[in-house]
Scaffold this motif. Structure first.
Motif, mmCIF file in Angstrom:
data_model
loop_
_atom_site.group_PDB
_atom_site.id
_atom_site.type_symbol
_atom_site.label_atom_id
_atom_site.label_comp_id
_atom_site.label_asym_id
_atom_site.label_seq_id
_atom_site.Cartn_x
_atom_site.Cartn_y
_atom_site.Cartn_z
ATOM 1 N N UNK A 131 0.835 -1.209 0.000
ATOM 2 C CA UNK A 131 0.000 0.000 0.000
ATOM 3 C C UNK A 131 0.862 1.248 0.000
ATOM 4 N N UNK A 132 1.839 1.305 0.899
ATOM 5 C CA UNK A 132 2.672 2.501 1.000
ATOM 6 C C UNK A 132 3.539 2.700 -0.243
ATOM 7 N N UNK A 133 4.091 1.630 -0.773
ATOM 8 C CA UNK A 133 4.927 1.765 -1.967
ATOM 9 C C UNK A 133 4.103 2.241 -3.166
ATOM 10 N N UNK A 134 2.882 1.733 -3.286
ATOM 11 C CA UNK A 134 2.023 2.171 -4.392
ATOM 12 C C UNK A 134 1.601 3.627 -4.217
ATOM 13 N N UNK A 137 4.994 5.733 -4.984
ATOM 14 C CA UNK A 137 5.619 5.594 -6.300
ATOM 15 C C UNK A 137 4.797 6.302 -7.369
ATOM 16 N N UNK A 138 3.482 6.215 -7.246
ATOM 17 C CA UNK A 138 2.609 6.856 -8.223
ATOM 18 C C UNK A 138 2.850 8.353 -8.344
ATOM 19 N N UNK A 139 2.822 9.132 -7.255
ATOM 20 C CA UNK A 139 3.059 10.575 -7.373
ATOM 21 C C UNK A 139 4.419 10.926 -7.958
ATOM 22 N N UNK A 208 -6.313 9.182 -3.830
ATOM 23 C CA UNK A 208 -6.060 10.470 -3.163
ATOM 24 C C UNK A 208 -4.694 11.023 -3.546
ATOM 25 N N UNK A 209 -3.641 10.232 -3.352
ATOM 26 C CA UNK A 209 -2.283 10.710 -3.615
ATOM 27 C C UNK A 209 -2.065 10.994 -5.094
ATOM 28 N N UNK A 210 -2.500 10.112 -5.945
ATOM 29 C CA UNK A 210 -2.274 10.285 -7.377
ATOM 30 C C UNK A 210 -3.109 11.439 -7.928
ATOM 31 N N UNK A 211 -4.324 11.566 -7.417
ATOM 32 C CA UNK A 211 -5.187 12.639 -7.893
ATOM 33 C C UNK A 211 -4.660 14.017 -7.543
#
Length: 311
Positions: A131-134, A137-139, A208-211
C-alpha cells in the motif's frame, strides 16, 4: 383405726415419692444447666447481627447497533453507572464473541467439543508495505510525466515556444525529494505491520495521492504558468524552509522507529542533541508538524492553490 392407719401410710408413701421426684427433677435441672453453660462458653462472645445494606447502584441497559445497517445486534443489561467503555466492550465480547487474533488457540475459546466461528469476507488482501509503496511511487512518476510536458497533456507548440521559469525545475526537484524520502523510509526506517488490508483501501489511498499530484503538477508545469509574485526572494526562502522541514520529518521518523526501552515498556522519544528533535518541546508529533510545514513551503514557493489544499 385401721382406716386411719392406712391413710397415714399412704400419705407417707406419697410424701416419699414426691421427695424422690423432686430430687430427680433437681438432678435433671443441674445437668441441663451444666450442659447449657458449656454450650455458651464454647460459642464465644455474642456478635451483633450485621445490618442489611440496601444497594443504591443504578443499572442501565445498553443497545448495540450496527453502524452501517442500523440494526440492533444485542442488548447489554446490568451495566453500572461507573462502568467504562472498556467494560462495555468486554461485556459485548462475552455476549457476541470477540474478533479473534491469529495467535489465539482453540482451547482458549472452546466451551465444548463444538466451536462455531463466523467469518467476514473483506475481499482480496494486500500487505501494508505494498500500500505505502504504491501510494508514493505513483506521485513520483506522475509528476515527472507532467514535468516532461508530454503532448497528450499540453499543447506541443505552446510548450516549445515558452521557456520554463527556474521555479518549475526547483518544484520538480522538491516534489521528487519528498516522495523519494517516503519510499526510502518505508523500506528502511518504518516498521510496517505484517498484517494485510482490503484491496479497496489501496485503491482509495492511491486515488487520493495520485489525484492531488496530477492536480498540482498540471498547474506548475503548464506552459502558461505564472511565477511567484515576489520573485526569487519568495522562492528562495520557501525552498530553504521546505528542505528544513523535510530533514526534520526524516529525523523524527527515525526517532519514532527506535523508541527508548525501559524494561518491557517503550518510552516516547524525547528531545536530544539534534536540533530537529527540539520540536518535541512544542508538539507531541513533530513529524506531522514538519509535514505540514513542507507543503506550506511548497505552496508558497510555487504559489499554487492545489499545493495548499494538499497540506
Amino acid at each position: 383405726m385401721f382406716k386411719r392407719h392406712k391413710s397415714l401410710a399412704s400419705e407417707r408413701k406419697r410424701a416419699l415419692l414426691s421427695q424422690r421426684a423432686t430430687r430427680f427433677i433437681l438432678k435433671d435441672d443441674m445437668r441441663n444447666f451444666h450442659f447449657l453453660s458449656k454450650l455458651v462458653l464454647s460459642a464465644g462472645p455474642l456478635r451483633p447481627t450485621p445490618a442489611v445494606k440496601h444497594s443504591k447502584t443504578t443499572h442501565f441497559e445498553i443497545e448495540i447497533f450496527d453502524a452501517q445497517t442500523r440494526k440492533q445486534i444485542c442488548i447489554l443489561d446490568k451495566v453500572t453507572q461507573s462502568s467504562t467503555i472498556h467494560d462495555v466492550k468486554q461485556k459485548f465480547h462475552k455476549a457476541c464473541g470477540p474478533f479473534l487474533k491469529d495467535y489465539i488457540t482453540i482451547q482458549s475459546i472452546a466451551a465444548s467439543s463444538i466451536v462455531t466461528l463466523y467469518a467476514t469476507d473483506l475481499g482480496q488482501q494486500v500487505s501494508w508495505t505494498t500500500v505505502f509503496l504504491a501510494e508514493y511511487t505513483g506521485p513520483l512518476l506522475i509528476y515527472l510525466l507532467f514535468y516532461l510536458r508530454i503532448p497528450c497533456i499540453y499543447d506541443g507548440k505552446e510548450s516549445a515556444r515558452r521557456l520554463r521559469h527556474p521555479v518549475v525545475h526547483l518544484a520538480c526537484f522538491c516534489h521528487c525529494i519528498h516522495y523519494i524520502r517516503y519510499l526510502l523510509e518505508t523500506l528502511f526506517v518504518h516498521k510496517v505491520s505484517a498484517g494485510h488490508t482490503p484491496l479497496k483501501n489501496l485503491i482509495m489511498s492511491c486515488a487520493f495521492y495520485w489525484g492531488f499530484t496530477s492536480w498540482i503538477a498540471y498547474y506548475i508545469n503548464h506552459p502558461l504558468y505564472t511565477p511567484p509574485s515576489f520573485g526569487n526572494r519568495q522562492i528562495t526562502v520557501s525552498a530553504i524552509n521546505f528542505l528544513i522541514c523535510e530533514a526534520g520529518n526524516h529525523f523524527i521518523n527515525v526517532m519514532l522507529s527506535h523508541p527508548n526501552h525501559t524494561g518491557n515498556n517503550a518510552c516516547f522519544p524525547s528531545p536530544n542533541y539534534n536540533p530537529f528533535t527540539w520540536m518535541f518541546f512544542l508538539v507531541s508529533c513533530p513529524n506531522y508538524t514538519y509535514e505540514i510545514g513542507s507543503w506550506i513551503s511548497f505552496t508558497v514557493m510555487t504559489q499554487t492553490l492545489p499545493g495548499g489544499l494538499t497540506a
